[in-house]
Design a protein around this motif. Structure first.
Motif, PDB file in Angstrom:
ATOM      1  N   ASP A  15     -14.314  -2.686 -10.895  1.00  0.00           N
ATOM      2  CA  ASP A  15     -13.548  -3.699 -10.184  1.00  0.00           C
ATOM      3  C   ASP A  15     -12.952  -3.171  -8.888  1.00  0.00           C
ATOM      4  O   ASP A  15     -12.461  -3.927  -8.073  1.00  0.00           O
ATOM      5  N   GLU A  16     -12.979  -1.852  -8.698  1.00  0.00           N
ATOM      6  CA  GLU A  16     -12.457  -1.275  -7.470  1.00  0.00           C
ATOM      7  C   GLU A  16     -13.357  -1.626  -6.289  1.00  0.00           C
ATOM      8  O   GLU A  16     -14.539  -1.870  -6.454  1.00  0.00           O
ATOM      9  N   LEU A  17     -12.756  -1.626  -5.132  1.00  0.00           N
ATOM     10  CA  LEU A  17     -13.513  -1.866  -3.914  1.00  0.00           C
ATOM     11  C   LEU A  17     -14.497  -0.718  -3.712  1.00  0.00           C
ATOM     12  O   LEU A  17     -14.096   0.444  -3.659  1.00  0.00           O
ATOM     13  N   GLN A  18     -15.781  -1.029  -3.619  1.00  0.00           N
ATOM     14  CA  GLN A  18     -16.827  -0.003  -3.495  1.00  0.00           C
ATOM     15  C   GLN A  18     -17.518  -0.142  -2.136  1.00  0.00           C
ATOM     16  O   GLN A  18     -18.721  -0.291  -2.074  1.00  0.00           O
ATOM     17  N   MET A  19     -16.757  -0.112  -1.087  1.00  0.00           N
ATOM     18  CA  MET A  19     -17.344  -0.331   0.230  1.00  0.00           C
ATOM     19  C   MET A  19     -16.834   0.715   1.194  1.00  0.00           C
ATOM     20  O   MET A  19     -15.658   1.082   1.156  1.00  0.00           O
ATOM     21  N   ASP A  20     -17.705   1.192   2.051  1.00  0.00           N
ATOM     22  CA  ASP A  20     -17.321   2.143   3.078  1.00  0.00           C
ATOM     23  C   ASP A  20     -16.221   1.522   3.948  1.00  0.00           C
ATOM     24  O   ASP A  20     -16.329   0.384   4.391  1.00  0.00           O
ATOM     25  N   GLN A  21     -15.154   2.293   4.171  1.00  0.00           N
ATOM     26  CA  GLN A  21     -14.010   1.764   4.909  1.00  0.00           C
ATOM     27  C   GLN A  21     -14.386   1.308   6.317  1.00  0.00           C
ATOM     28  O   GLN A  21     -13.916   0.277   6.782  1.00  0.00           O
ATOM     29  N   ASP A  24      -6.828   2.469   7.602  1.00  0.00           N
ATOM     30  CA  ASP A  24      -5.611   3.218   7.314  1.00  0.00           C
ATOM     31  C   ASP A  24      -6.047   4.635   6.958  1.00  0.00           C
ATOM     32  O   ASP A  24      -6.777   4.834   5.998  1.00  0.00           O
ATOM     33  N   GLU A  25      -5.606   5.601   7.743  1.00  0.00           N
ATOM     34  CA  GLU A  25      -6.037   6.988   7.556  1.00  0.00           C
ATOM     35  C   GLU A  25      -5.615   7.544   6.194  1.00  0.00           C
ATOM     36  O   GLU A  25      -6.262   8.424   5.644  1.00  0.00           O
ATOM     37  N   ALA A  26      -4.510   7.043   5.659  1.00  0.00           N
ATOM     38  CA  ALA A  26      -3.954   7.599   4.424  1.00  0.00           C
ATOM     39  C   ALA A  26      -4.543   6.970   3.162  1.00  0.00           C
ATOM     40  O   ALA A  26      -4.418   7.528   2.083  1.00  0.00           O
ATOM     41  N   ASP A  27      -5.169   5.792   3.297  1.00  0.00           N
ATOM     42  CA  ASP A  27      -5.636   5.074   2.111  1.00  0.00           C
ATOM     43  C   ASP A  27      -6.905   4.302   2.452  1.00  0.00           C
ATOM     44  O   ASP A  27      -6.873   3.367   3.234  1.00  0.00           O
ATOM     45  N   GLU A  28      -8.012   4.676   1.828  1.00  0.00           N
ATOM     46  CA  GLU A  28      -9.279   4.024   2.166  1.00  0.00           C
ATOM     47  C   GLU A  28      -9.384   2.598   1.625  1.00  0.00           C
ATOM     48  O   GLU A  28     -10.304   1.871   1.984  1.00  0.00           O
ATOM     49  N   GLN A  29      -8.423   2.166   0.812  1.00  0.00           N
ATOM     50  CA  GLN A  29      -8.389   0.786   0.315  1.00  0.00           C
ATOM     51  C   GLN A  29      -7.550  -0.120   1.221  1.00  0.00           C
ATOM     52  O   GLN A  29      -7.370  -1.295   0.923  1.00  0.00           O
ATOM     53  N   THR A  30      -7.022   0.444   2.302  1.00  0.00           N
ATOM     54  CA  THR A  30      -6.072  -0.286   3.139  1.00  0.00           C
ATOM     55  C   THR A  30      -6.554  -0.411   4.579  1.00  0.00           C
ATOM     56  O   THR A  30      -7.128   0.514   5.135  1.00  0.00           O
ATOM     57  N   LEU A  31      -6.279  -1.582   5.150  1.00  0.00           N
ATOM     58  CA  LEU A  31      -6.571  -1.863   6.557  1.00  0.00           C
ATOM     59  C   LEU A  31      -5.260  -2.096   7.283  1.00  0.00           C
ATOM     60  O   LEU A  31      -4.307  -2.635   6.716  1.00  0.00           O
ATOM     61  N   ARG A  32      -5.225  -1.716   8.547  1.00  0.00           N
ATOM     62  CA  ARG A  32      -4.085  -2.010   9.421  1.00  0.00           C
ATOM     63  C   ARG A  32      -4.520  -3.129  10.356  1.00  0.00           C
ATOM     64  O   ARG A  32      -5.512  -2.993  11.075  1.00  0.00           O
ATOM     65  N   ILE A  33      -3.786  -4.225  10.338  1.00  0.00           N
ATOM     66  CA  ILE A  33      -4.154  -5.398  11.131  1.00  0.00           C
ATOM     67  C   ILE A  33      -3.035  -5.689  12.122  1.00  0.00           C
ATOM     68  O   ILE A  33      -1.870  -5.811  11.739  1.00  0.00           O
TER      69      ILE A  33
END
Length: 115
Positions: free
Chosen positions: A5-11, A37-46
């Motif tokens: 269920d985790e996001l399995q996509m290249d950031q 987001d450099e600290a978390d590959e599951q996160t985007l900065r918008i």
């Protein structure tokens, strides 16, 4: 959360998809910037810059909770490069609108993130 269920996509692919798709969900004249987001590959900065005389800039963090759901957090609101009180009614309305648009974009990208 199960592994599948985790996001399995290249950031970077995710950033590119958001950069292409999010502008379709905001005002045509708003400027959109999506960064990893450099600290978390599951996160985007918008960052969303409003058009017109208001000149507000909204910084959000969008974190994938799983492959389908994101958590949107407001980081900061600036006007002309200076932080402003985000509790005013106009800013609260814009934050609500942008948060909804970010969620709509995430739903549109399910075809990619839920693969």
């Amino acid at each position: 959360m199960s592994k599948q269920d985790e996001l399995q996509m290249d950031q970077q692919q995710l950033v590119d998809a958001w950069q292409r798709t999010l502008p379709e969900y905001v005002n045509e004249s708003d400027r959109v910037s999506v960064l990893a987001d450099e600290a978390d590959e599951q996160t985007l900065r918008i960052t969303l810059d409003t058009a017109g005389h208001q000149m507000y800039s909204f910084d959000f963090k969008a974190t994938y909770v799983d492959s389908r759901e994101i958590k949107v957090t407001l980081i900061d609101v600036e006007k002309d490069g200076r932080s402003v009180d985000e509790r005013t009614p106009i800013i609260q309305q814009l934050v609500e609108d942008y948060t909804r648009h970010i969620h709509e974009c995430a739903q549109a990208l399910h075809v990619l993130t839920n693969a």
